[in-house]
Motif scaffolding. Structure first.
Motif, mmCIF file in Angstrom:
data_model
loop_
_atom_site.group_PDB
_atom_site.id
_atom_site.type_symbol
_atom_site.label_atom_id
_atom_site.label_comp_id
_atom_site.label_asym_id
_atom_site.label_seq_id
_atom_site.Cartn_x
_atom_site.Cartn_y
_atom_site.Cartn_z
ATOM 1 N N GLU A 226 33.733 46.872 92.304
ATOM 2 C CA GLU A 226 33.024 46.484 91.085
ATOM 3 C C GLU A 226 32.704 44.990 91.039
ATOM 4 O OE1 GLU A 226 32.423 48.592 88.004
ATOM 5 O OE2 GLU A 226 32.391 49.990 89.680
ATOM 6 N N GLY B 122 29.469 47.505 90.447
ATOM 7 C CA GLY B 122 29.245 48.670 91.289
ATOM 8 C C GLY B 122 27.793 49.057 91.464
ATOM 9 N N SER C 82 34.949 47.171 81.192
ATOM 10 C CA SER C 82 35.303 47.186 82.609
ATOM 11 C C SER C 82 36.730 46.739 82.805
ATOM 12 C CB SER C 82 34.368 46.264 83.394
ATOM 13 O OG SER C 82 34.471 44.948 82.912
#
Length: 639
Positions: A414, A443, A20
């Motif tokens: 997110e 998310g 991420s």
């Protein structure tokens, strides 16, 4: 390597994981200066009937139309701004598509699809009227006015629509708003006969039934009276819809002047009841769905009063109204809203009222939150604003009747988000849900609220008994504790949770709620929800002291796939290519299990939602008097 880490690495082999991006922390503004309303309810005075008519004739002389929501001058400015404003251009494009699609659609029919409510029809007529009438006003093309008239003519036809279903008065109020706005926005298109048809329809189907309620008259039509003195969405919507239709026809004749001025005066008097439900922070107990519903009608009402009369008689200055737009901003997580009670996760797809609140109270951040949504009302209430020198705190407490705290790691989609509810188990549309929470991260929504069930289930709104026979309304259907479960309500139905501590700083946030009153065997029960580890992870801690040894369940509902470690102290929740880990910190003897989202007692009503594809992560403890249950949710994998 520990068992936990081995298990985590094994799970990584089974899923495709993309690293991420770094989540950048927004600056946390500690002191958010908020507009404080000017008026207490007790200081509000509805104007005398003659003052209302005098104001109308002063601001909207000689039967001036349009006068509801926008004037001719307002619409002219919108048309001019269409040349340069990208937001208006996009909305006009969508308005055009929707209006063109409606040209060939059949008009509505009188239909109660559930045997009780005409409400879907009323809402369809309102949406069609707004779309077609606004398109006519902006384009000048009479095709749209002609199609709008067909809709209004149908619902005013006594043989096709013999009433607007006053036995479920919301249906009447929303239809009244639709026909009132249609009468107003199409005024220069309609001939006198058409105007008379709509005027008589408003009088017969809306204003006369409303007077029965306001004057407490003999009620052979079985029109419900409770909303007149109630404080929930029924009061707001019913008064607003009726008042809007009254403003539309008020100056058509001496008779309409008399009846509409009485209606407006009494509607404003009644409206004070629901305005009381907003705390200073703007929160409301009914949850996001009914916040959205009621505040849309508040905006329709106040906007119409201003454009038709030049004043809302300071009703919009009641404490809490200026700040209520923040409720929509903060109860919205990164993958849906915190849908307590009879709400759904997607409640804020359309919230055009935030444009009105933004302009009225000079809060541009409220408008920013809905710039990418669409409604015909966007074009009416939108005002361009170049001011961007503002920031919103990451966390918010609504400590009035709402009893909600939300916290997040950033405004990035997110980011980690947790919402927790204290609340009141007797709240309108409320559940036995003191202590419930939702969690978003990466998310996705990981801990979900099940929301509403079928409104037509027997006794669904009976908060003394029957409502608590339905899983989604019980504590076992929430993300909270159940103690000594049986077939009775599994929290005290009259309990109120209390937020007793709330802290917010750069690297963490935390709130503590007292749940003691929700459980009959409780000496003290407190739940703390915290954002930790630079606000990325979530900690849920329950400190429980009971009068006698008891059976305790800890529940968290999810749509994710759940995997458990060998010792069942770690759970991994997986959604697609994303996952989070959940660890039991305390007590040492606790273990996770995975359960269906079904009642613990098989004797509860069988006609309720089956909650397909939903599981719940559970902890089950027996013969416990005092304990701490501590659960940590890790949202980012690190070696």
């Amino acid at each position: 390597m520990t068992i936990k880490k081995k298990f985590t690495y094994c799970m990584l082999i089974l899923i495709v994981f993309f690293s991420s991006a770094t989540i950048h922390m927004d600056r946390l503004q500690q002191n958010n200066v908020e507009y404080k309303g000017k008026n207490d309810i007790s200081s509000l005075k509805e104007p005398p009937a003659q003052v209302i008519i005098n104001d109308l004739k002063k601001v909207s002389p000689n039967k001036k139309h349009p006068r509801l929501l926008a004037t001719s001058e307002d619409l002219k400015k919108i048309k001019e701004s269409l040349k340069s404003d990208s937001n208006l251009k996009q909305w006009y494009k969508e308005l055009t598509i929707n209006a063109n699609n409606l040209l060939e659609k059949p008009v509505v029919t009188y239909e109660k699809s559930d045997g009780v409510r005409l409400l879907p029809i009323s809402r369809t007529v309102l949406e069609r009227t707004l779309t077609l009438s606004l398109m006519y006003r902006l384009s000048g093309n009479k095709l749209y006015a002609e199609r709008a008239w067909k809709e209004l003519e149908r619902v005013s036809d006594r043989n096709r629509f013999y009433d607007w279903n006053p036995s479920h008065f919301l249906d009447t109020a929303e239809m009244a708003a639709a026909v009132g706005i249609g009468f107003d926005w199409l005024y220069d298109f309609l001939n006198q006969n058409q105007k008379d048809i709509l005027k008589q329809s408003i009088l017969k189907n809306a204003l006369n039934p409303a007077l029965i309620v306001y004057n407490d008259q003999n009620n052979q039509a079985q029109i419900p009276l409770f909303w007149r003195d109630g404080s929930n969405n029924w009061n707001t919507v019913s008064n607003s819809g009726i008042l809007i239709s009254a403003l539309a026809i008020a100056d058509e004749s001496p008779f309409t002047e008399k009846i509409t001025s009485e209606i407006i005066q009494k509607a404003l008097s009644s409206l004070k009841n629901s305005l009381m439900s907003y705390g200073d922070d703007g929160g409301t107990e009914e949850g996001p769905a009914y916040w959205n519903y009621a505040t849309k009608y508040l905006a329709l009402l106040f906007s119409s009063l201003e454009t038709a009369l030049g004043t809302d008689y300071e009703f919009s200055k009641v404490k809490g109204i200026a700040n209520t737009g923040y409720y929509a901003i903060y109860t919205k997580g990164n993958n849906g809203v915190f849908n307590i009670g009879d709400s759904q996760e997607d409640n804020f797809i359309k919230s055009p009222q935030l444009f009105w609140f933004s302009t009225k109270f000079n809060k541009p951040e409220m408008a920013d939150s809905v710039l990418k949504t669409y409604s015909p009302l966007n074009m009416i209430w939108y005002r361009p604003n170049e001011e961007k020198n503002y920031s919103l705190p990451l966390d918010k407490i609504f400590n009035g009747s709402a009893g909600i705290v939300t916290m997040r790691s950033s405004w990035n989609p997110e980011s980690s988000f947790v919402g927790i509810h204290a609340g009141d188990n007797q709240a309108s549309h409320g559940d036995l849900d003191i202590g419930t929470f939702v969690i978003d991260a990466l998310g996705e929504r990981w801990a979900i609220d099940l929301g509403m069930d079928n409104y037509n289930l027997p006794g669904y709104f009976d908060k003394k008994s029957n409502r608590w026979n339905y899983y989604r309304k019980r504590a076992e259907g929430q993300n909270t504790l159940v103690i000594n479960p049986d077939e009775d309500p599994d929290q005290n139905i009259f309990a109120k949770g209390k937020i007793i501590n709330f802290t917010s700083n750069k690297n963490e946030a935390s709130t503590l709620i007292d749940m003691t009153g929700a459980y009959k065997n409780a000496k003290s029960i407190q739940r703390r929800a915290s954002l930790i580890n630079d606000r990325n992870d979530i900690l849920i801690e329950d400190n429980i002291k009971l009068i006698a040894p008891s059976e305790i369940y800890w529940f968290m509902h999810t749509r994710a796939n759940i995997g458990l470690s060998v010792d069942r102290k770690t759970a991994i929740l997986v959604k697609g290519e994303k996952f989070i880990t959940i660890n039991i910190k305390n007590p040492s003897n606790a273990k996770f299990s995975v359960m269906d989202a079904k009642p613990l007692s098989s004797s509860l009503d069988e006609n309720q939602n089956k909650n397909a594809h939903i599981k719940k992560l559970a902890i089950h403890l027996e013969n416990i008097k005092d304990t701490q249950i501590s659960i940590e949710i890790e949202t980012q994998f690190t070696k």
